[in-house]
Structure formats: structure tokens, C-alpha cells
Design an enzyme around this catalytic site. Structure first.
Site, PDB file in Angstrom:
ATOM      1  N   GLU A  32      50.169  47.613  39.392  1.00 51.32           N
ATOM      2  CA  GLU A  32      50.002  46.687  39.630  1.00 51.32           C
ATOM      3  C   GLU A  32      50.310  45.170  39.497  1.00 51.32           C
ATOM      4  O   GLU A  32      50.155  45.125  37.973  1.00 51.32           O
ATOM      5  CB  GLU A  32      47.756  46.550  39.705  1.00 51.32           C
ATOM      6  CG  GLU A  32      48.058  45.963  40.642  1.00 51.32           C
ATOM      7  CD  GLU A  32      45.784  45.226  40.772  1.00 51.32           C
ATOM      8  OE1 GLU A  32      45.093  46.033  40.859  1.00 51.32           O
ATOM      9  OE2 GLU A  32      45.843  44.386  42.355  1.00 51.32           O
ATOM     10  N   GLU A  57      50.145  40.418  34.965  1.00 50.84           N
ATOM     11  CA  GLU A  57      49.736  38.741  35.495  1.00 50.84           C
ATOM     12  C   GLU A  57      50.392  37.400  34.493  1.00 50.84           C
ATOM     13  O   GLU A  57      50.669  38.438  33.459  1.00 50.84           O
ATOM     14  CB  GLU A  57      47.628  39.138  34.777  1.00 50.84           C
ATOM     15  CG  GLU A  57      47.342  39.290  35.904  1.00 50.84           C
ATOM     16  CD  GLU A  57      46.544  37.873  36.813  1.00 50.84           C
ATOM     17  OE1 GLU A  57      47.647  36.978  36.892  1.00 50.84           O
ATOM     18  OE2 GLU A  57      47.269  38.063  38.334  1.00 50.84           O
ATOM     19  N   ASP A 107      50.289  35.079  45.854  1.00 45.57           N
ATOM     20  CA  ASP A 107      50.190  33.418  45.971  1.00 45.57           C
ATOM     21  C   ASP A 107      51.217  33.164  47.556  1.00 45.57           C
ATOM     22  O   ASP A 107      52.339  33.452  47.409  1.00 45.57           O
ATOM     23  CB  ASP A 107      51.020  32.491  44.772  1.00 45.57           C
ATOM     24  CG  ASP A 107      49.891  32.836  43.861  1.00 45.57           C
ATOM     25  OD1 ASP A 107      48.142  33.799  44.383  1.00 45.57           O
ATOM     26  OD2 ASP A 107      50.299  33.512  42.395  1.00 45.57           O
ATOM     27  N   LYS A 111      54.842  25.878  50.425  1.00 46.45           N
ATOM     28  CA  LYS A 111      56.529  25.255  50.847  1.00 46.45           C
ATOM     29  C   LYS A 111      57.695  25.702  50.833  1.00 46.45           C
ATOM     30  O   LYS A 111      58.120  26.330  49.824  1.00 46.45           O
ATOM     31  CB  LYS A 111      56.005  23.903  49.550  1.00 46.45           C
ATOM     32  CG  LYS A 111      54.958  23.245  50.045  1.00 46.45           C
ATOM     33  CD  LYS A 111      54.911  21.958  49.042  1.00 46.45           C
ATOM     34  CE  LYS A 111      53.669  20.958  49.458  1.00 46.45           C
ATOM     35  NZ  LYS A 111      53.522  20.204  47.855  1.00 46.45           N
ATOM     36  N   ASP A 143      46.774  37.486  53.644  1.00 47.47           N
ATOM     37  CA  ASP A 143      45.953  37.815  54.808  1.00 47.47           C
ATOM     38  C   ASP A 143      46.554  36.222  55.111  1.00 47.47           C
ATOM     39  O   ASP A 143      45.951  35.910  56.015  1.00 47.47           O
ATOM     40  CB  ASP A 143      44.615  36.789  54.020  1.00 47.47           C
ATOM     41  CG  ASP A 143      44.088  35.319  52.936  1.00 47.47           C
ATOM     42  OD1 ASP A 143      46.023  35.813  52.182  1.00 47.47           O
ATOM     43  OD2 ASP A 143      43.697  35.249  52.542  1.00 47.47           O
ATOM     44  N   THR A 179      39.461  43.362  47.683  1.00 48.64           N
ATOM     45  CA  THR A 179      39.516  42.560  46.113  1.00 48.64           C
ATOM     46  C   THR A 179      38.472  41.073  45.906  1.00 48.64           C
ATOM     47  O   THR A 179      37.997  40.473  47.384  1.00 48.64           O
ATOM     48  CB  THR A 179      41.041  42.002  45.821  1.00 48.64           C
ATOM     49  OG1 THR A 179      41.080  41.023  46.500  1.00 48.64           O
ATOM     50  CG2 THR A 179      41.730  43.401  45.581  1.00 48.64           C
ATOM     51  N   LYS A 180      38.975  39.752  45.325  1.00 51.85           N
ATOM     52  CA  LYS A 180      38.645  38.961  45.432  1.00 51.85           C
ATOM     53  C   LYS A 180      39.650  38.194  46.794  1.00 51.85           C
ATOM     54  O   LYS A 180      38.585  36.700  47.796  1.00 51.85           O
ATOM     55  CB  LYS A 180      38.573  37.874  44.400  1.00 51.85           C
ATOM     56  CG  LYS A 180      37.825  36.184  44.028  1.00 51.85           C
ATOM     57  CD  LYS A 180      38.710  35.579  43.449  1.00 51.85           C
ATOM     58  CE  LYS A 180      38.112  34.094  43.635  1.00 51.85           C
ATOM     59  NZ  LYS A 180      39.181  33.646  42.253  1.00 51.85           N
ATOM     60  N   GLU A 182      41.150  39.275  49.564  1.00 49.64           N
ATOM     61  CA  GLU A 182      40.291  39.777  50.299  1.00 49.64           C
ATOM     62  C   GLU A 182      39.179  39.338  50.453  1.00 49.64           C
ATOM     63  O   GLU A 182      38.996  39.048  51.825  1.00 49.64           O
ATOM     64  CB  GLU A 182      40.070  41.249  50.081  1.00 49.64           C
ATOM     65  CG  GLU A 182      40.400  42.354  51.354  1.00 49.64           C
ATOM     66  CD  GLU A 182      40.724  43.224  50.664  1.00 49.64           C
ATOM     67  OE1 GLU A 182      40.731  43.827  49.190  1.00 49.64           O
ATOM     68  OE2 GLU A 182      41.656  43.957  51.231  1.00 49.64           O
TER      69      GLU A 182
HETATM   70  C1  LIG Z   1      46.135  34.751  44.540  1.00 44.93           C
HETATM   71  S1  LIG Z   1      45.863  35.992  43.277  1.00 44.93           S
HETATM   72  C2  LIG Z   1      45.073  37.722  43.825  1.00 44.93           C
HETATM   73  C3  LIG Z   1      44.765  38.452  42.780  1.00 44.93           C
HETATM   74  C4  LIG Z   1      44.112  39.483  43.746  1.00 44.93           C
HETATM   75  N1  LIG Z   1      45.317  40.520  43.563  1.00 44.93           N
HETATM   76  C5  LIG Z   1      43.077  39.434  44.737  1.00 44.93           C
HETATM   77  O1  LIG Z   1      43.480  39.911  45.091  1.00 44.93           O
HETATM   78  O2  LIG Z   1      42.013  38.772  44.693  1.00 44.93           O
HETATM   79  C6  LIG Z   1      47.457  35.927  42.414  1.00 44.93           C
HETATM   80  C7  LIG Z   1      47.138  36.364  41.736  1.00 44.93           C
HETATM   81  O3  LIG Z   1      48.795  37.053  40.195  1.00 44.93           O
HETATM   82  C8  LIG Z   1      49.242  37.015  39.454  1.00 44.93           C
HETATM   83  N2  LIG Z   1      50.755  36.073  39.960  1.00 44.93           N
HETATM   84  C9  LIG Z   1      50.910  35.073  40.455  1.00 44.93           C
HETATM   85  N3  LIG Z   1      52.817  35.523  40.587  1.00 44.93           N
HETATM   86  C10 LIG Z   1      52.878  36.369  39.139  1.00 44.93           C
HETATM   87  C11 LIG Z   1      53.734  37.694  38.658  1.00 44.93           C
HETATM   88  N4  LIG Z   1      55.455  36.684  39.473  1.00 44.93           N
HETATM   89  N5  LIG Z   1      53.707  38.323  38.496  1.00 44.93           N
HETATM   90  C12 LIG Z   1      52.358  38.657  38.052  1.00 44.93           C
HETATM   91  N6  LIG Z   1      51.095  38.013  38.764  1.00 44.93           N
HETATM   92  C13 LIG Z   1      51.773  37.420  39.578  1.00 44.93           C
HETATM   93  C14 LIG Z   1      48.315  34.946  39.412  1.00 44.93           C
HETATM   94  O4  LIG Z   1      48.383  34.773  38.350  1.00 44.93           O
HETATM   95  C15 LIG Z   1      47.179  35.488  40.527  1.00 44.93           C
HETATM   96  O5  LIG Z   1      46.274  35.855  39.534  1.00 44.93           O
END
Ligand SMILES: C[S@@+](CC[C@H](N)C(=O)[O-])C[C@H]1O[C@@H](n2cnc3c(N)ncnc32)[C@H](O)[C@@H]1O
Length: 332
Positions: A32, A57, A107, A111, A143, A179-180, A182
Site C-alpha cells: 500500500e 510512507e 496527494d 499545480k 476524490d 480511509t481518513k 475518503e
Molecule cells: C492524501 S494522503 C492519503 C492517506 C491515506 N491513504 C488516506 O486515504 O487517508 C497521501 C499520503 O501519501 C504519502 N505519500 C505521498 N507521496 C508518497 C510517495 N511518493 N511514496 C509514499 N508515500 C507517499 C503522504 O505522506 C500521505 O500520508
């Protein structure tokens, strides 16, 4: 309380990594990417007890939370890794080894100038496909409509993946835990987009594991002292194709000179220290080598950085002489 176990990281694991040894069991490997608060890791752990589940992560708080749960025994078949997924895929995970890939709410990097940071893009999807076993599934949830649209275009143009849905994406999936991000999207009235692709039998892009190079070093003589070298320093860049180095600063004392260097290459970014010291038993000679600060890995880019600095130092005085050169020749 158990002592904290060492965080697994792209910097402290072997390239490639023997995941069966890390998990202590030979089971299918699920990843994941960006697990955040770990709701989905818990779900995967419960649902696939006969698989090894690796969470990737970069956010320390998320890693500590998951590591605490693992230590408590709540996630028996889960390990978490500090590192960018792009780096882990190219250095740690061998081709044809993943049985499933989950990406929940990556993420968006809205931009245009940040576009290259998006997880779903050609290079990373190619790396994923090359690491997936036949029939392995790739799940993506987002989303953000623009992100869904862009992902649809990338997936459609990926011969190694087949869409398992009747549409590019659906707005709900049965039995999904939330998930959070979501939950936030649902609360704020945004629709979610879910993709489910499967690895087919089309050949995968050839993306070999990027291995470590030998430790870079070069031995030479120079009439200049550490102080004379360091005080002539001004920051400089050195590039070779997709490898970029920036030598940011030089600090000295009577033991040597420490160069503070940024190294950026397609698979990894590192901030390293390169040291100029006297050679043991040959105090008339200098050794320029990689320092150990920050657990650096000797990549091609690091060789390029040592080459760049050695070329600069050797160019400072015409009486400098190379004694031994253990740097990659292509950067000469
Ligand atoms: C928007 S959050 C979503 C978190 C979780 N999956 C959720 O749905 O609630 C994106 C997560 O991906 C991690 N992340 C961002 N770019 C990443 C990368 N290239 N490799 C691993 N993790 C990454 C960030 O630290 C963050 O915790």
C-alpha cells in the site's frame, strides 16, 4: 515496553530486499503506497492473513503510528517502510513479485509545476507494472476528478494492465473500509473515483533493480592545505544526463574538508557529506571519499559528485597528481 525497532527504510535495506526475510515468512507480497493513518493497512492485514503487507510512507508520524501498532501485535503480517514509492520500486522490489498494489487518495499536486511529483504518471506506473505478478491487481482511489481523468489516460495507455471494471472507474466498491481522506471527501460531498486494473500477460517494461555502486574514492596529492582548498570554494553544480549534483558548502578544520552535497537522480535523492582527509600511513596524500553522515548509498549520482569535487580540487593546482582513482570512468 519493547525497545523501538529500527524503522525500515530505502536507505538501510539491501538493494534489492529479500522481503521473505524481512517478514520472516514466504507469502505473497502486497503493497500500500501512502497508507496515512493506516486504516487500510489494518483492513488488508485482517483480510489477507496469508499475505505479507508492506506499507510505504514518507510521513514520520504515520510511520510511527503504524510501527506502534505492529509492536503491539495488531498488524502481525504488516511491515512499514520509510521511502518514496518511486525509490522503493526501483531499488528494493524485484520485478514480478507483487501480488497487489493499493493506492488510496494520493496527494493530487494540483499545480502544473508540481505535476512531476504525482504518483500516477508514466514512469511510476511502468515501474509498478514491471514489479507486479500476472493477475496482480492495482487499486487506486481518488476524490479529485482531474486526478481520476489523468489516471484514466495513463492506465489506458499501459498495455500491461487490463481494466477489470465496465467503466474507467466506479464511485463505490463493495466491502471497502473508509480511509481518513475518503471519509473527509464523503463528509464534504465530493465523489470518489475507484479504479481496479489487473496485470495481464503483455510484457512489462524492462526496469531492472538499481543496485549500489562500489564505494567511491580517489587518492591524490596536492600542494594545497585543507584551508587553502576550502577557502577557494564556491558552490557549483555538476550534471551528467539525468544525474544532478549540487555542491553546496565546504567546511574545514585541521582534520579535513567536509563538502555538503545534494544528489538527485531519477530513482533517489540524497544529501551527503563528501570528505577530504589525509590518507592513513601516507600523510602526504589526500583521500576524497563518501562520509557516513545520513546513511548515504553509493549510487551513480554519488560517484558523479565525488568526481565533480575531485576535478575541481585537482584543477586548483597544476602540481596535483592522481595516485588511485576508484570512481566510475564515464563521469571523467
Ligand atoms: C492524501 S494522503 C492519503 C492517506 C491515506 N491513504 C488516506 O486515504 O487517508 C497521501 C499520503 O501519501 C504519502 N505519500 C505521498 N507521496 C508518497 C510517495 N511518493 N511514496 C509514499 N508515500 C507517499 C503522504 O505522506 C500521505 O500520508
Amino acid at each position: 515496553m519493547n525497545p523501538p525497532f529500527r524503522q525500515l527504510s530505502v536507505f538501510n535495506l539491501p538493494w534489492p530486499t529479500d522481503w521473505s526475510a524481512v517478514f520472516g515468512s514466504h507469502q505473497p507480497l502486497i503493497i500500500e503506497i501512502g497508507f496515512g493513518l493506516g486504516h487500510y493497512l489494518h483492513y488488508l492485514s485482517r483480510t489477507y492473513p496469508q499475505s505479507n503487507i508492506l506499507g510505504l510512507e514518507v510521513a514520520n508520524m504515520c510511520l510511527v503510528k503504524a510501527e506502534t501498532a505492529i509492536q503491539r501485535g495488531d498488524l502481525p503480517n504488516v511491515r512499514v517502510l520509510y521511502g518514496y514509492a518511486e525509490t522503493a520500486l526501483r531499488h528494493l522490489i524485484e520485478p514480478d513479485t507483487l501480488s497487489a498494489v493499493y493506492i488510496n487518495f494520493p496527494d493530487p499536486w494540483f499545480k502544473l509545476k508540481h505535476r512531476q511529483r504525482r504518483l500516477i504518471q508514466r514512469d511510476t506506473v511502468d515501474a509498478l507494472v514491471s514489479r507486479m505478478q500476472p493477475r496482480a491487481r492495482l487499486y487506486l482511489a481518488t476524490d479529485i476528478f482531474e486526478y481520476a481523468h489523468m489516471s484514466d489516460q495513463v492506465f489506458r495507455a499501459t498495455p500491461g494492465l487490463t481494466n477489470t471494471l465496465d467503466a474507467p472507474y466506479v464511485h463505490s466498491l463493495p466491502d471497502r473500509v473508509t480511509t481518513k481522506y475518503e471519509a473527509k471527501a464523503i463528509r464534504e460531498g465530493r465523489r470518489c473515483y475507484y479504479f481496479v486494473y489487473e496485470r495481464n500477460r503483455q510484457p512489462a517494461p524492462l526496469i531492472p533493480i538499481v543496485q549500489e555502486s562500489l564505494m567511491p574514492h580517489i587518492i591524490f596529492t596536492s600542494p594545497l592545505s585543507f584551508q587553502e582548498i576550502a577557502t577557494r570554494f564556491t558552490p557549483f553544480d555538476h550534471h551528467h544526463q539525468t544525474l544532478h549534483t549540487h555542491v553546496h558548502n565546504a567546511y574545514y578544520n585541521d582534520q579535513g574538508v567536509l563538502f555538503d552535497v545534494f544528489v538527485s537522480e531519477p530513482t533517489i535523492e540524497q544529501r551527503i557529506a563528501i570528505l577530504l582527509v589525509r590518507r592513513e600511513d601516507h600523510s602526504d596524500q589526500y583521500v576524497l571519499r563518501l562520509g557516513t553522515i545520513g546513511m548515504p548509498r553509493p549510487t551513480e549520482g554519488v560517484h558523479l559528485a565525488v568526481r565533480g569535487i575531485s576535478t575541481w580540487i585537482l584543477g586548483l593546482h597544476p602540481d596535483s597528481v592522481i595516485i588511485e582513482d576508484k570512481l566510475r570512468e564515464e563521469f571523467l
